[in-house]
Structures are given as structure tokens and as C-alpha cells.
Design a protein around this motif. Structure first.
Motif, PDB file in Angstrom:
ATOM      1  N   UNK A  32       1.720   9.943  -4.780  1.00  0.00           N
ATOM      2  CA  UNK A  32       2.352  11.172  -4.283  1.00  0.00           C
ATOM      3  C   UNK A  32       3.287  11.755  -5.339  1.00  0.00           C
ATOM      4  N   UNK A  33       4.108  10.897  -5.962  1.00  0.00           N
ATOM      5  CA  UNK A  33       5.024  11.375  -7.008  1.00  0.00           C
ATOM      6  C   UNK A  33       4.256  11.970  -8.175  1.00  0.00           C
ATOM      7  N   UNK A  76       0.838  -1.197   0.000  1.00  0.00           N
ATOM      8  CA  UNK A  76       0.000   0.000   0.000  1.00  0.00           C
ATOM      9  C   UNK A  76       0.878   1.255   0.000  1.00  0.00           C
ATOM     10  N   UNK A  77       1.969   1.226   0.757  1.00  0.00           N
ATOM     11  CA  UNK A  77       2.847   2.391   0.824  1.00  0.00           C
ATOM     12  C   UNK A  77       3.558   2.648  -0.492  1.00  0.00           C
ATOM     13  N   UNK A  78       3.933   1.590  -1.166  1.00  0.00           N
ATOM     14  CA  UNK A  78       4.659   1.739  -2.431  1.00  0.00           C
ATOM     15  C   UNK A  78       5.935   0.933  -2.391  1.00  0.00           C
ATOM     16  N   UNK A  79       5.974  -0.172  -3.135  1.00  0.00           N
ATOM     17  CA  UNK A  79       7.128  -1.077  -3.114  1.00  0.00           C
ATOM     18  C   UNK A  79       8.372  -0.377  -3.640  1.00  0.00           C
ATOM     19  N   UNK A  80       9.482  -0.618  -2.978  1.00  0.00           N
ATOM     20  CA  UNK A  80      10.759  -0.152  -3.495  1.00  0.00           C
ATOM     21  C   UNK A  80      11.102   1.282  -3.137  1.00  0.00           C
ATOM     22  N   UNK A  81      10.394   1.887  -2.185  1.00  0.00           N
ATOM     23  CA  UNK A  81      10.761   3.246  -1.799  1.00  0.00           C
ATOM     24  C   UNK A  81      10.756   3.362  -0.276  1.00  0.00           C
ATOM     25  N   UNK A  82      11.630   4.217   0.233  1.00  0.00           N
ATOM     26  CA  UNK A  82      11.684   4.431   1.678  1.00  0.00           C
ATOM     27  C   UNK A  82      10.403   5.112   2.144  1.00  0.00           C
ATOM     28  N   UNK A 115      -5.728  -0.702  -4.209  1.00  0.00           N
ATOM     29  CA  UNK A 115      -4.401  -0.197  -4.569  1.00  0.00           C
ATOM     30  C   UNK A 115      -3.794  -1.014  -5.699  1.00  0.00           C
ATOM     31  N   UNK A 116      -3.912  -2.350  -5.594  1.00  0.00           N
ATOM     32  CA  UNK A 116      -3.293  -3.194  -6.619  1.00  0.00           C
ATOM     33  C   UNK A 116      -3.954  -2.936  -7.970  1.00  0.00           C
ATOM     34  N   UNK A 117      -5.266  -2.686  -7.947  1.00  0.00           N
ATOM     35  CA  UNK A 117      -5.966  -2.445  -9.208  1.00  0.00           C
ATOM     36  C   UNK A 117      -5.651  -1.067  -9.782  1.00  0.00           C
ATOM     37  N   UNK A 118      -5.689  -0.041  -8.925  1.00  0.00           N
ATOM     38  CA  UNK A 118      -5.655   1.314  -9.461  1.00  0.00           C
ATOM     39  C   UNK A 118      -4.343   2.051  -9.235  1.00  0.00           C
ATOM     40  N   UNK A 119      -3.577   1.647  -8.254  1.00  0.00           N
ATOM     41  CA  UNK A 119      -2.306   2.330  -8.007  1.00  0.00           C
ATOM     42  C   UNK A 119      -1.265   1.346  -7.507  1.00  0.00           C
ATOM     43  N   UNK A 120      -0.758   0.491  -8.429  1.00  0.00           N
ATOM     44  CA  UNK A 120       0.193  -0.539  -7.993  1.00  0.00           C
ATOM     45  C   UNK A 120       1.472   0.061  -7.402  1.00  0.00           C
ATOM     46  N   UNK A 121       1.736   1.326  -7.682  1.00  0.00           N
ATOM     47  CA  UNK A 121       2.933   1.939  -7.121  1.00  0.00           C
ATOM     48  C   UNK A 121       2.702   2.421  -5.690  1.00  0.00           C
ATOM     49  N   UNK A 122       1.486   2.246  -5.191  1.00  0.00           N
ATOM     50  CA  UNK A 122       1.213   2.588  -3.795  1.00  0.00           C
ATOM     51  C   UNK A 122       1.047   4.086  -3.570  1.00  0.00           C
TER      52      UNK A 122
END
Lengths: 361, 256
Positions: free
Chosen positions: A330-331, A266-272, A318-325
Motif C-alpha cells: 500500500x505504501x 500478511x497485514x504488515x509487521x510493525x504497523x497499525x 507474501x513472505x517471498x514477494x512482499x515481506x512488508x505485507x
């Protein structure tokens, strides 16, 4: 729009790209430090909880987001960190020694477990690590003489250079302790990302074949990721023990493992940032739900599984609409404002990419 | 010129399929050596043998006199063998710069703890790696793409980035698996100049698999023609192209 004018290689290496972002993070840190004077003890406790979850999230993020190895066994490492730290302290070790040693011990055990586990890929690794979560519960019960099994343990008082720190009587000191550990873990994580090992982690995640052709030892790199991840998770586990005050074999259940994994997705894989955003969601969701229940006047009605259900739904959305979390969203919002009014709708079109690492096998 | 890479009687079987059949050839230091052959001839398999992704059934592989078979896949890079892949294998969720820096991994001189603390030594090493990578970026004209994510780059550029990543490792032997496949005429022309420069300016030996005979005859000193995993012909590009066995393998015989 800010433009980075780089005049030396250090500009790419340093922690903050420019003065502005340095200022933002410095301000954030200042606010974090003076927070005990801004909030009452209840909310301070909640923020402490967010930070502890964020440390655990950083641990799993390193393994899953950075190295691409899913794990549903991290509750076991939370438990190991928690029990070992508190058992060391019961032996009379001071916190400043027991805490890092507990982290290192968890890291070493994680590495040992990783050596057979990293032969598995993707979903199979996730399944194998579930076993760890389930085993941890039983092992804690079996080791009753050391762990006090079902009856559980109580966290002792932390004493650092004569300063007494306890979650209930001195919540502000406990908060500062957790904040300091969070900052240190984040810095270590960030440093790894800008050095060869961090890039090797990403290389293993994206293409094992070419990583090994570039001289990256796949097994060793994965084991290092596992070890570091477990060490950070162990530290978070110890803090969770102090935060909860009391814990037993059921505290670190498989639900915690799943929550942890959902949190970083949910937060976003691969980012601090993702670890922190996810921690905010996980820690505040129960509070938010009970407040919402109060609003509709159903505060006295217990709805079993409400929290899990809402959590699961958020994950699916989140997985459906915003896989980047949350971090991805935010980005996008940030870039939209930075480019205003030139942002285009298709700028963030997703590209289909398949898991390449499985190809040679 | 001394022999840099020697392959002796290498045989590889996948079940009943003989992918490489008793193949022997050697690549001299400083030459460009091309492997050609119809699809399924075993060209890429030979590369995967050298990269140690596959274990040969029989035979010997030597690089600069050292036994390659005694090494694992990641230890091959330490010898100075770098490669590209037929279906580009870049790190998609990283920038071009990070991809090239992974190429420097074999020159890593710091350990995990130093990197977590980011000691001055790590910084010095990072700057050294960066300088080496910038040389490659200048050589391949990758400046506009330096901070772009691989996932958004066009195919032709990815092909060049992959060549760059192999070059960044500072190899002695460069294995190029179909460097010109999928490239436009202009891009193929660029690739040809780069391969020429890689050999002449950097003194790197090149072993490549390629279908584009224009490129092969343009850059290579010697050509090996493969069919069904076995050697068909070996010699200068002109010799191989006029070899009756090669013509037969590609076009078939005229008998009705």
C-alpha cells in the motif's frame, strides 16, 4: 505530493501529519459509525468480526511487530480474556467493570508468564509459547466447575446503562461497542508509539545491546510489551466470546494462534494498518472461498483443509514477494502515485539485514 | 582534576583465554583518553566491561566514586555513561530522529499509563526531549537526515548518528569504540573536531578506542597501549608512540 511544513515540534508529535490525513481518518470514522444503516445484518456481523480480529491483531502486533518477540500462544490469552470476562459477568459484575478487569487480569497473567519466557529468543520463544496454546485447552477442561469444560459457556447479555447489547438481536449496537473499543485500543497503541516506551520497544527489537547501553531495561521492557499485548488480546478474546455467543475449550485452539500470527505478517509487521488489513483478509477469506466455490458450482462438495491451504499459500507468497505485507505494498503504491512520474523501480530495493539482537549471546 | 573513571586490577577470562589481564588505569574528568593496541588486545572488551555487558573475573570498576559492578547494564546509562559500538548498533527500522530520542530514554519521567493516554505531561516531556535532540542534530549537522530511516543511510552518516545518540543522553563520560573506523579522510577530520568540541564546549570526558594514530595524537591527552589484555605503556601520545615495547608489539623485534 504533499509537503509538510513544520513550524513546531508538536507537528511531529501530533496524531495526524496534516489536515488531509486528518480528514481521511475522520471520514473513515464517520462511515464506520453510519455503517449499520448502509449494510444488512449479515455483512455488519462480518465487519464486526474484522474489527475484533483487528484488536487481537493490534495486541500481537505490539509484541511481534513492535518488540520483535514472536508468540504462538496468544489463543491462550484470548481464552483467558473471554472466560474471565464472562465468568465475572456471571457473578453479577456489570460489563463496564468485568470487561476492563478481564483485560487487566490477562495482562497481569501475561506479564507473569513473560518473566521466564523472555529469556528465550526468536524461534525458541515461539516454541515455548506454543505450549501455552496447548495448555489452555487442557486447563479449561480441568477447571470444569468454573469453565464448564467441554460443554462450554454461553455469553450473557451486555447491559450498559440500561441499554441491552447482544450480537444477534441488536447487531448494530454490538457493532458500535466493538467499534468504540477498536478506536480506543488503536489510540492507545498510537500514543505508545510516539512516546518513550514505544521507542524502547523498537530499540529492543532492533538491537538489545545498544538499547541496554542507552538505559533501557531489557527484561522490564519485554515484560511490559508482553503484558500490554496480552491485555489487548484479552479484550479481543472477550469480544470474540460475545460474538460467537457460545464457546468451549476448543474455540481458542492453537489454529487461532497461528492464524493471528499469519494475519499480522500478511497485514504488515510493525504497523497499525497492518493489523487491520490482515484482519480483513482473515475474516473475509472463508466467505470469499465459499463464494468462489459457488461460482465454479462445487458448493456442495466439502474440501477439507481448503481454507488452511489457501491461507498458507497466501502467507508463503507474501513472505517471498512482499515481506512488508499489505501495508508495505500500500505504501509503495501510494508513494508511486505521489511521486508520479518520478518513481524509480529500484527505490524499494530490499536490503539484507540480519537479526542483530542475537549477536552478543 | 578528579578521577572520573577508575579501573583497578580488572581481569576477564573467557575459558582459558585471558582477555583482560590485571589492567588498571583511570580517566580524569574533562580529558580525552585513548586506548590503542593491536587487534585482539582487549580494547573493546574493556569497553564491554565498563558497559557491564561482561562481569570481570576480578578487580574493581568505579565511576565518580560509585561501584560500577553493583549496577546492571541499563543502570550504567543512568550514571551518565554513553557509548558507541565498533560495528554500528543503531535501530535500523527507525528514523534518525527516533534513534536519537532513544538516547534520551534515561531521562524518561513518565509511566506506561500516562504514555498510553498521552497526557499533557508526556507531551511536555516529548518537547523537552526533542529540543535536546535538536541541539545534537545542529551540533553534528544531521539536519538532512532527520526523518530518514537508518536502513538506507550510508556508513559514514550512521557512524555520526551513533555518536549523536550517545550525546543525546547527556552523558558525563562518552565511550567511543573506533569512532573513525571506515570513515574517509574528511569524515575523520570532522570526527576530530567534534571530539575536540565535545570535550571543550560540552565538558564531556571522552574515552576512546582508535586505530588511527593521526586522530589519537590529534585529540587525546593521554594514551594507553594494550597488548594481550595487559598495559604496555601509558602517557602522552608522543611518549606512547616512541615506547620500545609498543613498537615491538606492533612491528615485532628485529632479531632474525
Amino acid at each position: 505530493m504533499r509537503i509538510h511544513f513544520k513550524t513546531s515540534y508538536d507537528h511531529d508529535i501530533r496524531l495526524f501529519p496534516d489536515l488531509w490525513s486528518f480528514g481521511v481518518y475522520a471520514a473513515l470514522l464517520v462511515i464506520a459509525v453510519i455503517l449499520p444503516w448502509l449494510m444488512d445484518d449479515f455483512f455488519l456481523g462480518e465487519v464486526t468480526n474484522v474489527l475484533i480480529w483487528a484488536i487481537a491483531g493490534l495486541g500481537l502486533m505490539l509484541l511481534t511487530g513492535q518488540t520483535g518477540q514472536a508468540s504462538l500462544g496468544h489463543a491462550a490469552f484470548l481464552a483467558l480474556g473471554c472466560y474471565s470476562c464472562i465468568i465475572f459477568m456471571e457473578q453479577g459484575w456489570p460489563f463496564l467493570i468485568a470487561f476492563p478487569v478481564a483485560g487487566i487480569l490477562t495482562g497481569v497473567v501475561g506479564t507473569i508468564i513473560a518473566i521466564p519466557a523472555i529469556r528465550l529468543h526468536g524461534i525458541y520463544l515461539a516454541i515455548a509459547t506454543i505450549a501455552l496454546s496447548i495448555l489452555a485447552d487442557d486447563i479449561i477442561v480441568l477447571l470444569d466447575p468454573i469453565t464448564d469444560g467441554v460443554s462450554g459457556k454461553f455469553a450473557p447479555m451486555i447491559t450498559i446503562f440500561g441499554i441491552e447489547i447482544e450480537r444477534w438481536t441488536t447487531p448494530d449496537r454490538f457493532y458500535w461497542l466493538v467499534l468504540a473499543i477498536t478506536v480506543l485500543c488503536t489510540l492507545a497503541y498510537r500514543n505508545l508509539l510516539r512516546s518513550p516506551l514505544g521507542r524502547a520497544f523498537a530499540a529492543v527489537r532492533d538491537s538489545e545491546v545498544s538499547a541496554s547501553a542507552m538505559g533501557v531495561h531489557i527484561a522490564r521492557t519485554k515484560a511490559a510489551a508482553f503484558g500490554l499485548s496480552c491485555a489487548i488480546t484479552g479484550l479481543a478474546g472477550a469480544l470474540m466470546g460475545f460474538y460467537a455467543g457460545a464457546f468451549n475449550n476448543e474455540t481458542f485452539s492453537i489454529v487461532i494462534s497461528i492464524t493471528l500470527l499469519m494475519m499480522i505478517v500478511i497485514g504488515g509487521l510493525g504497523s497499525i494498518h497492518g493489523a487491520f488489513f490482515g484482519a480483513v483478509v482473515v475474516a473475509f477469506l472463508p466467505q470469499f472461498l465459499s463464494m468462489a466455490k459457488d461460482l465454479v458450482g462445487g458448493s456442495s462438495v466439502a474440501i477439507p483443509g481448503l481454507e488452511t491451504g489457501v491461507f498458507g499459500m497466501i502467507l508463503i507468497l507474501f513472505i517471498l514477494f512482499e515481506p512488508m505485507g499489505i501495508y508495505g505494498r500500500w505504501m509503495k503504491i501510494r508513494i508511486w502515485f505521489e511521486l508520479f512520474p518520478f518513481a524509480r523501480k529500484d527505490m524499494f530495493k530490499r536490503q539484507k539485514s540480519y537479526l542483530k539482537t542475537e549477536r552478543l549471546r | 582534576m578528579s578521577q572520573l573513571l577508575e579501573i583497578e586490577n580488572a581481569t576477564l577470562k573467557f575459558g582459558g583465554v585471558v582477555a583482560v589481564n590485571d589492567l588498571s588505569f583511570s580517566v580524569k574528568e574533562g580529558e580525552v583518553y585513548a586506548i590503542v593496541g593491536p587487534n585482539g588486545a582487549g580494547k573493546s572488551t574493556v569497553f564491554n566491561l565498563i558497559s557491564r555487558f561482561y562481569d570481570p573475573y576480578a578487580g574493581a570498576l568505579r565511576f565518580d566514586g560509585q561501584n560500577l559492578l553493583a549496577r546492571s547494564a541499563d543502570a550504567v546509562a543512568d550514571l551518565g555513561i554513553a557509548r558507541t559500538f565498533q560495528n554500528i548498533e543503531l535501530f535500523d527500522h527507525a528514523t534518525v530522529l527516533q534513534n536519537l530520542l532513544v538516547g534520551r530514554h534515561r531521562h524518561r519521567r513518565t509511566n506506561m499509563v500516562q504514555e498510553m493516554l498521552f497526557t499533557p505531561k508526556v507531551r511536555r516531556e516529548e518537547e523537552r526531549h526533542r529540543a535536546a535532540v535538536e541541539d545534537v542534530i545542529d551540533f553534528l549537522d544531521l539536519q538532512p537526515y532527520r526523518d530518514k530511516m537508518i536502513a538506507g543511510l550510508p556508513y559514514g552518516v550512521r557512524k555520526v548518528v551513533e555518536l549523536g545518540r550517545a550525546l543525546a543522553s547527556g552523558p558525563r563520560l562518552l565511550l567511543l569504540d573506533e569512532p573513525a573506523s571506515g570513515l574517509s579522510v574528511e569524515e575523520t577530520q570532522d570526527m576530530r573536531w567534534w571530539i575536540d568540541d565535545i570535550r571543550k564546549q560540552m565538558g564531556i570526558t571522552v574515552l576512546m578506542v582508535e586505530h588511527d594514530m593521526g586522530l589519537v595524537s590529534g585529540v587525546s591527552d593521554r594514551v594507553l597501549a594494550l597488548a594481550d589484555g595487559a598495559k604496555l605503556a601509558e602517557g602522552t601520545p608522543a611518549q606512547v608512540q616512541s615506547d620500545p615495547a609498543v613498537i615491538e608489539a606492533y612491528l615485532g623485534t628485529g632479531v632474525v
